[in-house]
Write a protein that holds these residues in place. Structure first.
Motif, short mmCIF file in Angstrom:
data_model
loop_
_atom_site.label_atom_id
_atom_site.label_comp_id
_atom_site.label_asym_id
_atom_site.label_seq_id
_atom_site.Cartn_x
_atom_site.Cartn_y
_atom_site.Cartn_z
N ARG A 36 -12.63 21.51 66.37
CA ARG A 36 -11.97 22.45 65.45
C ARG A 36 -12.82 22.63 64.20
O ARG A 36 -13.16 21.65 63.53
CB ARG A 36 -10.58 21.94 65.06
CG ARG A 36 -9.83 22.87 64.12
CD ARG A 36 -8.40 22.41 63.92
NE ARG A 36 -7.70 23.22 62.94
CZ ARG A 36 -7.60 22.90 61.65
NH1 ARG A 36 -8.14 21.80 61.19
NH2 ARG A 36 -6.94 23.68 60.82
N GLN B 149 -13.00 23.26 60.62
CA GLN B 149 -12.07 23.17 59.50
C GLN B 149 -12.52 23.99 58.30
O GLN B 149 -11.71 24.38 57.46
CB GLN B 149 -11.88 21.70 59.11
CG GLN B 149 -11.21 20.86 60.20
CD GLN B 149 -10.84 19.48 59.71
OE1 GLN B 149 -11.48 18.93 58.81
NE2 GLN B 149 -9.81 18.91 60.30
N LYS B 150 -13.82 24.20 58.23
CA LYS B 150 -14.37 24.97 57.12
C LYS B 150 -15.63 25.66 57.61
O LYS B 150 -16.46 25.02 58.24
CB LYS B 150 -14.69 24.03 55.95
CG LYS B 150 -15.12 24.72 54.68
CD LYS B 150 -15.36 23.67 53.58
CE LYS B 150 -15.77 24.32 52.27
NZ LYS B 150 -16.01 23.32 51.20
N PRO B 151 -15.73 26.99 57.45
CA PRO B 151 -14.87 27.91 56.70
C PRO B 151 -13.63 28.29 57.51
O PRO B 151 -13.58 28.10 58.73
CB PRO B 151 -15.77 29.12 56.51
CG PRO B 151 -16.61 29.14 57.75
CD PRO B 151 -16.90 27.69 58.04
N GLN B 152 -12.67 28.85 56.85
CA GLN B 152 -11.52 29.40 57.53
C GLN B 152 -11.86 30.77 58.10
O GLN B 152 -12.81 31.43 57.65
CB GLN B 152 -10.33 29.51 56.56
CG GLN B 152 -9.83 28.17 56.06
CD GLN B 152 -8.61 28.31 55.16
OE1 GLN B 152 -8.23 29.41 54.78
NE2 GLN B 152 -8.00 27.19 54.83
N ALA B 153 -11.11 31.16 59.09
CA ALA B 153 -11.34 32.47 59.71
C ALA B 153 -11.21 33.58 58.67
O ALA B 153 -10.36 33.52 57.77
CB ALA B 153 -10.35 32.69 60.85
N ALA C 167 -13.22 34.34 56.29
CA ALA C 167 -13.75 34.05 54.96
C ALA C 167 -14.88 35.04 54.64
O ALA C 167 -15.50 35.61 55.54
CB ALA C 167 -14.26 32.62 54.90
N VAL D 259 -15.18 30.70 64.60
CA VAL D 259 -14.44 31.52 63.65
C VAL D 259 -15.35 32.68 63.25
O VAL D 259 -16.58 32.59 63.33
CB VAL D 259 -14.01 30.74 62.39
CG1 VAL D 259 -13.03 29.63 62.74
CG2 VAL D 259 -15.22 30.19 61.65
#
Length: 221
Positions: free
Chosen positions: A122, A124-128, A130, A206
């Motif tokens: 998963r 976690q950073k960046p978020q989708a 962004a 993402v």
């Protein structure tokens, strides 16, 4: 004073005589422990210990597994036992304790339970969705887990390999990336994890949007 010394001397003799028999007795000797090195999830593991006793009394046995998991389908208090591996993979330490009436001996052996499933991955950073700016540096954090551990995590941008990382902190793999002027608009960030032992692969991705540099609007960090 002399009376006190004499009393302490007699007490020491008494305590020594009470424990003298145990003091000079010998512990059991574990000659071998039979266990497979690797098994699959929910396999039945056959375990056996061969031990000799320098004393003339009977031996007792106790098996235990760390971390706790799986099920002993035979009593865990015999020279032989069977254990059903749990569904989660990982290293399980089998310890056998062999005792006579006076002393005991322990020996441990690791059994690796192979997890056949895919890693959990998963970003976690960046978020989708962004927004990134060209030539700025951004951090990327990927959580990757598998019962047998993770060999490495690889980072792709628009499906082109960028870098890999095999060291994590609390199952988080960190990367840094600076989009250059060739990247503009929607950009796919993908992380692929490879499991130890089985080399099973899984990925997460993402989409981010990269904006171009507008003179006077953005300052480099």
């Amino acid at each position: 004073m002399k009376r006190r010394i004499a009393w302490l001397f007699l007490l020491a003799l008494f305590l020594l005589s009470c424990d003298a028999e145990k003091l000079f007795k010998k512990a059991p000797v574990i000659d071998s422990v039979e266990l497979p090195e690797r098994v699959n999830q929910q396999d039945t593991v056959y375990a056996r210990v061969m031990a000799t006793n320098p004393e003339k009394d009977a031996l007792s046995y106790h098996w235990f597994v760390n971390p706790d998991g799986g099920v002993f389908i035979d009593p865990a208090d015999g020279a032989e036992t069977r254990w059903i591996a749990r569904t989660g993979g990982g290293d399980y330490t089998f310890t056998i304790k062999v005792s006579n009436s006076y002393k005991s001996t322990e020996k441990s052996k690791i059994v690796k339970v192979i997890e056949t499933g895919l890693p959990s991955v998963r970003i976690q950073k960046p978020q989708a969705n962004a927004y990134w700016i060209q030539m700025h540096t951004y951090s990327i954090e990927v959580q990757a887990l598998h019962g047998n551990g993770i060999s490495k995590v690889m980072l792709y941008v628009n499906d082109e390999f960028q870098q890999e990382n095999s060291i994590s902190q609390n199952n988080i793999y960190e990367f840094t990336f600076a989009p250059d002027t060739s990247l503009l608009g929607p950009v796919k960030i993908k992380a692929e994890a490879i499991a130890n032992t089985t080399s099973a692969r899984a990925a997460d991705s993402v989409m981010v949007t990269v904006e171009g540099i507008i003179p006077g609007r953005y300052a480099l960090p």
